[in-house]
Motif scaffolding. Structure first.
Motif, PDB file in Angstrom:
ATOM      1  N   GLY A   1       0.812  -1.213   0.000  1.00 54.19           N
ATOM      2  CA  GLY A   1       0.000   0.000   0.000  1.00 54.19           C
ATOM      3  C   GLY A   1       0.845   1.261   0.000  1.00 54.19           C
ATOM      4  O   GLY A   1       2.063   1.224   0.149  1.00 54.19           O
ATOM      5  N   THR A   2       0.155   2.379  -0.180  1.00 56.47           N
ATOM      6  CA  THR A   2       0.806   3.681  -0.213  1.00 56.47           C
ATOM      7  C   THR A   2      -0.023   4.670   0.594  1.00 56.47           C
ATOM      8  O   THR A   2      -1.241   4.702   0.460  1.00 56.47           O
ATOM      9  CB  THR A   2       0.933   4.185  -1.665  1.00 56.47           C
ATOM     10  N   THR A   3       0.648   5.464   1.426  1.00 57.94           N
ATOM     11  CA  THR A   3      -0.005   6.503   2.200  1.00 57.94           C
ATOM     12  C   THR A   3       0.632   7.835   1.843  1.00 57.94           C
ATOM     13  O   THR A   3       1.849   7.974   1.911  1.00 57.94           O
ATOM     14  CB  THR A   3       0.156   6.260   3.714  1.00 57.94           C
ATOM     15  N   THR A   4      -0.195   8.809   1.464  1.00 58.23           N
ATOM     16  CA  THR A   4       0.302  10.137   1.130  1.00 58.23           C
ATOM     17  C   THR A   4      -0.308  11.142   2.091  1.00 58.23           C
ATOM     18  O   THR A   4      -1.521  11.162   2.290  1.00 58.23           O
ATOM     19  CB  THR A   4      -0.057  10.513  -0.319  1.00 58.23           C
ATOM     20  N   VAL A   5       0.553  11.972   2.689  1.00 56.48           N
ATOM     21  CA  VAL A   5       0.097  13.019   3.606  1.00 56.48           C
ATOM     22  C   VAL A   5       0.539  14.354   3.011  1.00 56.48           C
ATOM     23  O   VAL A   5       1.735  14.590   2.842  1.00 56.48           O
ATOM     24  CB  VAL A   5       0.710  12.840   5.012  1.00 56.48           C
ATOM     25  N   PRO A   6      -0.424  15.250   2.686  1.00 53.34           N
ATOM     26  CA  PRO A   6      -0.021  16.557   2.166  1.00 53.34           C
ATOM     27  C   PRO A   6       0.685  17.373   3.250  1.00 53.34           C
ATOM     28  O   PRO A   6       0.444  17.181   4.442  1.00 53.34           O
ATOM     29  CB  PRO A   6      -1.338  17.213   1.758  1.00 53.34           C
ATOM     30  N   TRP A   7       1.567  18.264   2.837  1.00 54.30           N
ATOM     31  CA  TRP A   7       2.332  19.054   3.808  1.00 54.30           C
ATOM     32  C   TRP A   7       1.415  19.874   4.699  1.00 54.30           C
ATOM     33  O   TRP A   7       1.755  20.158   5.850  1.00 54.30           O
ATOM     34  CB  TRP A   7       3.327  19.966   3.093  1.00 54.30           C
ATOM     35  N   SER A   8       0.245  20.242   4.215  1.00 54.52           N
ATOM     36  CA  SER A   8      -0.671  21.036   5.040  1.00 54.52           C
ATOM     37  C   SER A   8      -1.201  20.245   6.233  1.00 54.52           C
ATOM     38  O   SER A   8      -1.616  20.831   7.231  1.00 54.52           O
ATOM     39  CB  SER A   8      -1.838  21.541   4.189  1.00 54.52           C
ATOM     40  N   ARG A   9      -1.190  18.920   6.144  1.00 51.61           N
ATOM     41  CA  ARG A   9      -1.665  18.078   7.247  1.00 51.61           C
ATOM     42  C   ARG A   9      -0.550  17.607   8.167  1.00 51.61           C
ATOM     43  O   ARG A   9      -0.822  16.953   9.176  1.00 51.61           O
ATOM     44  CB  ARG A   9      -2.390  16.846   6.694  1.00 51.61           C
ATOM     45  N   VAL A  10       0.705  17.925   7.843  1.00 51.36           N
ATOM     46  CA  VAL A  10       1.833  17.495   8.669  1.00 51.36           C
ATOM     47  C   VAL A  10       2.043  18.511   9.782  1.00 51.36           C
ATOM     48  O   VAL A  10       2.305  19.684   9.522  1.00 51.36           O
ATOM     49  CB  VAL A  10       3.112  17.341   7.825  1.00 51.36           C
ATOM     50  N   GLY A  11       1.902  18.055  11.034  1.00 46.83           N
ATOM     51  CA  GLY A  11       2.112  18.939  12.174  1.00 46.83           C
ATOM     52  C   GLY A  11       3.564  18.986  12.588  1.00 46.83           C
ATOM     53  O   GLY A  11       4.133  20.052  12.785  1.00 46.83           O
ATOM     54  N   ALA A  12       4.184  17.823  12.739  1.00 46.41           N
ATOM     55  CA  ALA A  12       5.584  17.750  13.159  1.00 46.41           C
ATOM     56  C   ALA A  12       6.206  16.471  12.624  1.00 46.41           C
ATOM     57  O   ALA A  12       5.528  15.452  12.462  1.00 46.41           O
ATOM     58  CB  ALA A  12       5.685  17.778  14.676  1.00 46.41           C
ATOM     59  N   VAL A  13       7.486  16.549  12.360  1.00 45.69           N
ATOM     60  CA  VAL A  13       8.285  15.385  11.984  1.00 45.69           C
ATOM     61  C   VAL A  13       9.476  15.388  12.919  1.00 45.69           C
ATOM     62  O   VAL A  13      10.208  16.365  12.995  1.00 45.69           O
ATOM     63  CB  VAL A  13       8.751  15.454  10.514  1.00 45.69           C
ATOM     64  N   ARG A  14       9.639  14.300  13.658  1.00 46.20           N
ATOM     65  CA  ARG A  14      10.743  14.264  14.614  1.00 46.20           C
ATOM     66  C   ARG A  14      11.296  12.857  14.738  1.00 46.20           C
ATOM     67  O   ARG A  14      10.626  11.880  14.425  1.00 46.20           O
ATOM     68  CB  ARG A  14      10.319  14.802  15.970  1.00 46.20           C
ATOM     69  N   THR A  15      12.530  12.781  15.218  1.00 43.97           N
ATOM     70  CA  THR A  15      13.191  11.506  15.460  1.00 43.97           C
ATOM     71  C   THR A  15      13.051  11.174  16.934  1.00 43.97           C
ATOM     72  O   THR A  15      13.334  12.013  17.788  1.00 43.97           O
ATOM     73  CB  THR A  15      14.685  11.597  15.076  1.00 43.97           C
ATOM     74  N   VAL A  16      12.586   9.951  17.236  1.00 47.39           N
ATOM     75  CA  VAL A  16      12.364   9.540  18.615  1.00 47.39           C
ATOM     76  C   VAL A  16      13.058   8.206  18.886  1.00 47.39           C
ATOM     77  O   VAL A  16      13.259   7.409  17.976  1.00 47.39           O
ATOM     78  CB  VAL A  16      10.856   9.408  18.933  1.00 47.39           C
ATOM     79  N   GLN A  17      13.422   7.999  20.149  1.00 45.04           N
ATOM     80  CA  GLN A  17      13.933   6.701  20.607  1.00 45.04           C
ATOM     81  C   GLN A  17      12.734   5.871  21.025  1.00 45.04           C
ATOM     82  O   GLN A  17      11.924   6.315  21.841  1.00 45.04           O
ATOM     83  CB  GLN A  17      14.855   6.892  21.812  1.00 45.04           C
ATOM     84  N   ARG A  18      12.612   4.663  20.484  1.00 46.86           N
ATOM     85  CA  ARG A  18      11.501   3.789  20.848  1.00 46.86           C
ATOM     86  C   ARG A  18      11.756   2.395  20.300  1.00 46.86           C
ATOM     87  O   ARG A  18      12.647   2.207  19.465  1.00 46.86           O
ATOM     88  CB  ARG A  18      10.186   4.341  20.333  1.00 46.86           C
ATOM     89  N   PRO A  19      10.991   1.415  20.730  1.00 42.32           N
ATOM     90  CA  PRO A  19      11.139   0.082  20.139  1.00 42.32           C
ATOM     91  C   PRO A  19      10.705   0.101  18.666  1.00 42.32           C
ATOM     92  O   PRO A  19       9.670   0.665  18.324  1.00 42.32           O
ATOM     93  CB  PRO A  19      10.188  -0.790  20.973  1.00 42.32           C
ATOM     94  N   VAL A  20      11.528  -0.485  17.812  1.00 43.09           N
ATOM     95  CA  VAL A  20      11.248  -0.545  16.381  1.00 43.09           C
ATOM     96  C   VAL A  20      11.360  -1.995  15.913  1.00 43.09           C
ATOM     97  O   VAL A  20      12.015  -2.813  16.550  1.00 43.09           O
ATOM     98  CB  VAL A  20      12.206   0.358  15.570  1.00 43.09           C
ATOM     99  N   LYS A  21      10.718  -2.287  14.800  1.00 43.98           N
ATOM    100  CA  LYS A  21      10.787  -3.637  14.243  1.00 43.98           C
ATOM    101  C   LYS A  21      12.144  -3.869  13.594  1.00 43.98           C
ATOM    102  O   LYS A  21      12.670  -3.005  12.904  1.00 43.98           O
ATOM    103  CB  LYS A  21       9.679  -3.855  13.222  1.00 43.98           C
TER     104      LYS A  21
END
Length: 182
Positions: A106-126
């Motif tokens: 699948g594909t998910t597209t988010v327009p820039w107008s709907r993006v509130g924040a983009v950040r790098t976080v420490q957390r459990p990842v696959k």
């Protein structure tokens, strides 16, 4: 033959003096801010190797006269080839329109107008997309007024496993593009 889905945006170094968040002329073209990792490329290469064996068996079956069985083998080979191409295209793509996350199915597209924040976080990842999780870093997109999307980039994915510098550069590029487009 150029394969644009295999190349990263190399023009960022060429346009270092450009203050814009998308340092290239074609802002509406979808681009990946990083190169596909060795695990992803190796997986796609193995799938293409499997497809070549299936196509060779299709030829043998067709020469033997069993055309319906050859057609089935040809369809299976086509599905494997499409899967290999989709595997290489998997990842985060950006343009002036927004952020696009391509997965295997699948594909998910988010327009820039709907993006509130983009950040790098420490957390459990696959780990390599498997059910097993390990402690790592992830780039998370938080839409305006909504729940965070699943991690768009992790340092234990097929693109960045064993390549922390590449993850840092890709995370910085995604955060920089998002900050410039909001």
């Amino acid at each position: 033959m150029p394969l644009p889905f295999l190349t990263a945006d190399r023009s960022a170094d060429d346009h270092a003096s450009d203050p814009g968040p998308l340092p290239y002329d074609e802002r509406d073209r979808w681009r990946r801010p990083y190169r596909p990792g060795p695990w992803r490329v190796a997986g796609a290469a193995l799938l293409l190797l499997l497809a070549s064996y299936i196509l060779f068996s299709t030829l043998i079956i067709a020469l033997a006269g069993a055309l319906p069985a050859a057609g089935i083998c040809l369809a299976v080979a086509a599905c494997v080839i499409v899967g290999a191409v989709r595997l290489v295209r998997t990842g985060v793509w950006m343009s002036g329109q927004g952020l696009r996350q391509i997965t295997l199915f699948g594909t998910t597209t988010v327009p820039w107008s709907r993006v509130g924040a983009v950040r790098t976080v420490q957390r459990p990842v696959k780990f390599l997309g498997l059910p097993r999780t390990v402690q790592g870093q992830a780039v998370v997109v938080e839409p305006v007024g909504g729940e965070p999307l699943r991690a768009v980039i992790t340092d234990h994915s097929a693109d960045f496993l064993g390549r922390p510098e590449a993850f840092d550069m890709a995370a910085d590029a995604v955060e920089r593009w998002a900050a410039g487009r909001r």
